[in-house]
Design an enzyme around this catalytic site. Structure first.
Site, mmCIF file in Angstrom:
data_model
loop_
_atom_site.group_PDB
_atom_site.id
_atom_site.type_symbol
_atom_site.label_atom_id
_atom_site.label_comp_id
_atom_site.label_asym_id
_atom_site.label_seq_id
_atom_site.Cartn_x
_atom_site.Cartn_y
_atom_site.Cartn_z
ATOM 1 N N HIS A 120 -1.393 9.810 4.263
ATOM 2 C CA HIS A 120 -1.578 8.694 3.332
ATOM 3 C C HIS A 120 -0.961 7.375 3.773
ATOM 4 O O HIS A 120 -1.126 6.367 3.085
ATOM 5 C CB HIS A 120 -1.011 9.046 1.947
ATOM 6 C CG HIS A 120 -1.880 9.952 1.151
ATOM 7 N ND1 HIS A 120 -2.849 9.480 0.291
ATOM 8 C CD2 HIS A 120 -1.933 11.294 1.084
ATOM 9 C CE1 HIS A 120 -3.463 10.513 -0.276
ATOM 10 N NE2 HIS A 120 -2.930 11.616 0.198
ATOM 11 N N LYS A 136 -0.623 -3.146 -8.879
ATOM 12 C CA LYS A 136 -0.310 -2.084 -7.923
ATOM 13 C C LYS A 136 1.213 -2.051 -7.808
ATOM 14 O O LYS A 136 1.895 -2.948 -8.298
ATOM 15 C CB LYS A 136 -0.939 -2.369 -6.556
ATOM 16 C CG LYS A 136 -0.631 -3.758 -6.003
ATOM 17 C CD LYS A 136 -1.424 -4.114 -4.751
ATOM 18 C CE LYS A 136 -2.885 -4.340 -5.016
ATOM 19 N NZ LYS A 136 -3.745 -3.520 -4.134
ATOM 20 N N ARG A 137 1.767 -1.004 -7.160
ATOM 21 C CA ARG A 137 3.204 -0.977 -6.962
ATOM 22 C C ARG A 137 3.666 -2.235 -6.220
ATOM 23 O O ARG A 137 2.941 -2.779 -5.386
ATOM 24 C CB ARG A 137 3.620 0.291 -6.187
ATOM 25 C CG ARG A 137 3.527 1.564 -7.029
ATOM 26 C CD ARG A 137 4.512 1.556 -8.190
ATOM 27 N NE ARG A 137 5.873 1.675 -7.734
ATOM 28 C CZ ARG A 137 6.572 2.814 -7.757
ATOM 29 N NH1 ARG A 137 6.041 3.927 -8.221
ATOM 30 N NH2 ARG A 137 7.811 2.831 -7.324
ATOM 31 N N LYS A 160 2.177 -5.096 0.351
ATOM 32 C CA LYS A 160 1.058 -5.440 -0.544
ATOM 33 C C LYS A 160 0.999 -6.949 -0.817
ATOM 34 O O LYS A 160 0.036 -7.452 -1.379
ATOM 35 C CB LYS A 160 1.169 -4.633 -1.846
ATOM 36 C CG LYS A 160 0.963 -3.123 -1.625
ATOM 37 C CD LYS A 160 1.173 -2.337 -2.912
ATOM 38 C CE LYS A 160 1.154 -0.834 -2.710
ATOM 39 N NZ LYS A 160 -0.217 -0.291 -2.587
ATOM 40 N N THR A 182 -7.215 2.318 -3.929
ATOM 41 C CA THR A 182 -8.250 2.855 -4.825
ATOM 42 C C THR A 182 -8.456 1.914 -6.006
ATOM 43 O O THR A 182 -9.532 1.901 -6.609
ATOM 44 C CB THR A 182 -7.893 4.264 -5.318
ATOM 45 O OG1 THR A 182 -6.525 4.292 -5.719
ATOM 46 C CG2 THR A 182 -8.133 5.301 -4.225
ATOM 47 N N LYS A 225 -11.932 0.516 -8.220
ATOM 48 C CA LYS A 225 -12.044 0.450 -9.686
ATOM 49 C C LYS A 225 -12.501 -0.948 -10.123
ATOM 50 O O LYS A 225 -13.382 -1.083 -10.984
ATOM 51 C CB LYS A 225 -10.702 0.807 -10.340
ATOM 52 C CG LYS A 225 -10.309 2.265 -10.117
ATOM 53 C CD LYS A 225 -8.832 2.535 -10.418
ATOM 54 C CE LYS A 225 -8.449 3.900 -9.841
ATOM 55 N NZ LYS A 225 -7.005 4.154 -9.904
#
Length: 824
Positions: A378, A550-551, A556, A658, A662
């Site tokens: 992952h 998101k986290r 990110k 992911t 969405k």
């Protein structure tokens, strides 16, 4: 003028929610009242909303049990190959609405509850999220369970029943504060304890080498108590099982203490054993080498493997032999999928059982183990890779350490630190298939982290691009959109998302364009009302809803988003009379409690919001909202209302993502880098239908070779310089001017994720977003092209690929007869 439809009346019109048959409604009302009556025994005669929720949950659960029992009976008789998905995280969210949808009961329940004078949505809001995961990895496991059941596969999810899931996030004076998630406080109507299947798990002790082989002795025993949760497929009467283990101390725990008369202390010390399943470790993409975490990893693996072997031995195959004795057929009957390296101990544990207990030869045991296990990687971030100290294994799992040394000896894979055990290497050598989770990620895995292994066994490496379940992420969260789609192309797309391609036939259909825009506007208004109620901020529903949820993590790049916010703010302040496209920028996500930089990033966002939102010159042209306590149930409200989806990680760092899928399915446009699944989204929809910007993986690698110099961008770009100077000199923290010095220092001197290198491209890409938004019709056509291209990103497609290419099983369209019909 016609009065606006009530929420209930609007829901009634949505065909995809199932027909409310009169008989069903009557039956559900009777069942509901019966459950309510037996809940309200003796002392209470006034029902609370929570009582109503539990009555409804038990009513819906009654519709599951017959199908559940029948599905398990069907597997016992047919004896198919079984798939075991092992994960330390299952981020399930709420269960009630998903169960009603998959059983085709939603409209019947809505009508029944309405006739009883109650509101279904209000009852749904009472349910706690099952937050047994951190983010993508745990939510992926949940989507996979939904698809496994919908595809009629004999599958089981195995994990830990954490007493406390991911913490609840409170924002206090702009800072994240964590509080315990006591999700089981009022009980969980969806689980069933199975004490009859309780199993022992051993820790510590020592290894004795005897004539009969090695014996692991003097161990401490903890009991694993299983709790089963039904997992219904979509309208196919299949109900699979998620089995989560809870730790229980045996009744003779700490017998020594009883003998010396310290009975009270001995009973209190039972907590030490039971702490194993107390709490989820709240780290996303970060390894914390704590002994309790290693205990959790072995606990789930040891209990699960005993269960798998019991089921293998006792299953009726062709009704000949009551018990299987040979392990020869094990890989033909069992597939074990390891969700990251967290359950890697399944490999040495299966070896231990086969070699030490079942007396299979090492070579045969290794063949069985590697044919049975497969591993999903992952992440390629080095700080996330699990490397356990040898001394910890020596103490906790001495026999497993010997087995790992033996595996190493056979595979010469002892490169690296001899004092650490590399779990990823163990997974690669011990599995017959290794996969990444998006095409670009799988290529990076082969060329970097596992290059040496790929050189030797290239056939072992595969790609399985992630997906999401369209049941939760379209039908449940966005019924309005699901309905206008069904109106045009029928309802088949719910189990075959590729059919969304047919929407391209309506790309120039004025009515459809208008309907898509109208559904989005309604979703935005509904979210705006919710946020006004929760945050007391008035937001402009005509503005672009620009969302990054998101986290919180440096890779990110929530900081890049922040730099754009401040830049846009500065432009409005510089030319206050100019026309600006209004924006509401929402950022949400949790920071790991020990991740200092991530917590500072939250504080920066909330501090910028405080300045921007209270500046009268800005008005409603720019609003910034930090979405507190982002979780599955909040995602279901936010995602359908998004116009712009922020997917802006440095190329090569986000394995897949992911959330990106969405947003795409729910009619948002993506601004993003060529990273993770964004690459495949751009391929499916056409790159011109996404806002792609920034360095590609090759550019990042070239920059790593040349050296990244943040100062150069600071010197060259006046707007960037202004923004950084504002952060550094305390414009957003006047009480404490040096508050953000750590962020500034990181960005200027050791930014692994090269925020400044993509700043210019990001800002100009955001200008393109504004330009397109001024043309609502062209914007909506791009939205339709994106929805039409999102079929690939169904987890049904992902799971079909795992089934055929890794597990060697075929998805089945067979509909098991429902409980009210006799079997053949």
């Amino acid at each position: 003028m016609a009065k606006p439809l009530s929420d209930h009346d609007r829901r009634k019109q949505i065909s995809v929610r199932g027909i409310a048959g009169l008989g069903d409604v009557v039956e559900i009302k009777k069942s509901f009242n019966r459950h309510l009556h037996f809940t309200l025994v003796k002392d209470r005669n006034v029902a609370t909303p929570r009582d109503y929720y539990f009555a409804l949950a038990h009513t819906v659960r009654d519709h599951l049990v017959g199908r559940w029992i029948r599905t398990q009976q069907y597997y016992y008789e047919k004896d198919p190959k079984r798939v075991y998905y092992l994960s330390l995280e299952f981020y399930m969210g709420r269960t009630l609405q998903n169960t009603m949808i998959n059983l085709g009961l939603q409209n019947a329940c809505d009508e029944a509850i309405y006739q009883l004078g109650l509101d279904l949505e209000e009852l749904e809001e009472i349910e706690e999220d099952a937050g047994l995961g951190n983010g993508g990895l745990g939510r992926l496991a949940a989507c996979f369970l939904d698809s496994l059941a919908t595809l009629g596969l004999a599958a089981y999810g195995y994990g830990i029943r954490y007493e406390f899931g991911i913490f609840n996030q409170k924002i206090s004076s702009g800072w994240q504060v964590e509080e315990a998630d006591d999700w089981l406080r009022y009980g969980n109507p969806w689980e069933k304890a199975r004490p009859e299947y309780m199993l022992p798990v051993h820790f510590y002790g020592r290894v004795e080498h005897t004539e009969e082989g090695p014996k692991w002795v003097d161990t401490q025993v903890v009991l694993a108590m299983p709790y089963d949760t039904p997992v219904p497929g979509y309208k196919n009467n299949t109900v699979n099982t998620m089995r989560l283990w809870s730790a229980k101390a045996p009744n003779d725990f700490q017998l020594q203490k009883f003998n010396v008369g310290d009975y009270i202390q001995a009973v209190l010390d039972r907590n030490l054993a039971e702490n194993i399943s107390r709490v989820l470790y709240p780290n996303d993409n970060f390894f914390e080498g704590k002994e309790l975490r290693l205990k959790q990893e072995y606990f789930v693996v040891a209990a699960t493997l005993q269960d798998i072997i019991r089921r293998f031995k006792s299953s009726k195959f062709g009704c000949r032999d009551p018990v299987r004795t040979s392990y020869e057929s094990f890989p033909d009957k069992v597939a074990i999928q390891l969700n990251d390296t967290h359950p890697a101990l399944a490999i040495p544990e299966l070896m231990r059982i086969l070699v030490d207990v079942e007396k299979v030869s090492w070579e045969k045991a290794w063949e069985i183990t590697s044919k049975t296990c497969a591993y999903t990687n992952h992440t390629v971030l080095p700080e996330a890779l699990e490397r356990w100290p040898v001394y910890m294994f020596e103490k906790l799992l001495p026999r497993h350490l010997e087995i790992i040394y033996e595996i190493n000896h056979h595979h010469n894979s002892s490169e690296g630190d001899p004092k650490r055990i590399n779990m990823a290497h163990l997974c690669v050598v011990g599995s017959h298939a290794v996969n990444g989770v998006a095409r670009i990620h799988s290529e990076i895995v082969k060329s970097t982290v596992f290059k040496d292994f790929h050189d030797v066994e290239p056939e072992k490496f595969q790609n399985k691009t992630n997906g999401i379940t369209p049941r939760r992420w379209l039908l449940l969260c966005n019924p309005g959109l699901a309905d206008i789609i069904a109106e045009k192309i029928g309802e088949e797309f719910m189990t075959d998302l590729f059919q969304l391609k047919k929407l391209l036939d309506y790309i120039d259909n004025e009515v459809f364009i208008r309907d898509v825009a109208k559904v989005k506007q309604e979703n935005k208004q509904k979210l705006a009302a919710y946020l006004e109620k929760e945050y007391k901020v008035k937001i402009n529903p005509e503005s672009i809803f620009d969302i990054q949820v998101k986290r919180i993590h440096e890779y990110k790049r929530q900081l890049l988003n922040c730099l754009h916010i401040i830049t846009y703010y500065n432009r409005i302040k510089k030319e206050p009379n100019k026309k600006f496209v209004p924006r509401t920028i929402m950022i949400g996500g949790k920071a790991a409690p020990g991740y200092h930089m991530a917590k500072m990033i939250i504080k920066l966002i909330t501090s910028v919001a405080a300045v921007v939102n209270n500046d009268p010159v800005v008005g409603d042209r720019l609003k910034v909202i930090f979405l507190e306590n982002y979780r599955v149930s909040l995602a279901e409200k936010v995602i359908p209302a998004a116009d712009l989806s922020e997917q802006i990680s440095t190329a090569g760092t986000e394995a897949s993502g992911t959330g990106n899928m969405k947003f795409m399915l729910n009619g948002a446009l993506t601004i993003g880098t060529m990273d993770g699944a964004n690459v495949e989204m751009a391929e499916e929809a056409g790159e011109e239908n996404l806002f792609i910007f920034g360095m590609r993986v090759d550019d990042v690698e070239a920059m790593d070779r040349k050296g990244y110099n943040a100062q150069e961008y600071y010197d060259r770009l006046p707007e960037l310089r202004q923004v950084m100077d504002q952060i550094r000199t305390g414009f957003f923290s006047p009480q404490k001017p040096e508050l953000f010095k750590d962020i500034v220092n990181m960005l200027m001197n050791h930014d692994r994720f090269k925020v400044f290198a993509d700043y210019e491209a990001y800002i100009s890409c955001q200008e393109k977003v504004n330009e397109l938004y001024k043309n609502p019709k062209e914007w909506t056509k791009k939205v339709i092209r994106n929805i039409a291209a999102s079929g690939k990103f169904s987890s049904d497609r992902t799971i079909s690929e795992y089934a055929r290419e890794i597990w060697g099983v075929e998805p089945s369209a067979v509909k098991i007869p429902p409980p009210n019909e006799p079997r053949d």
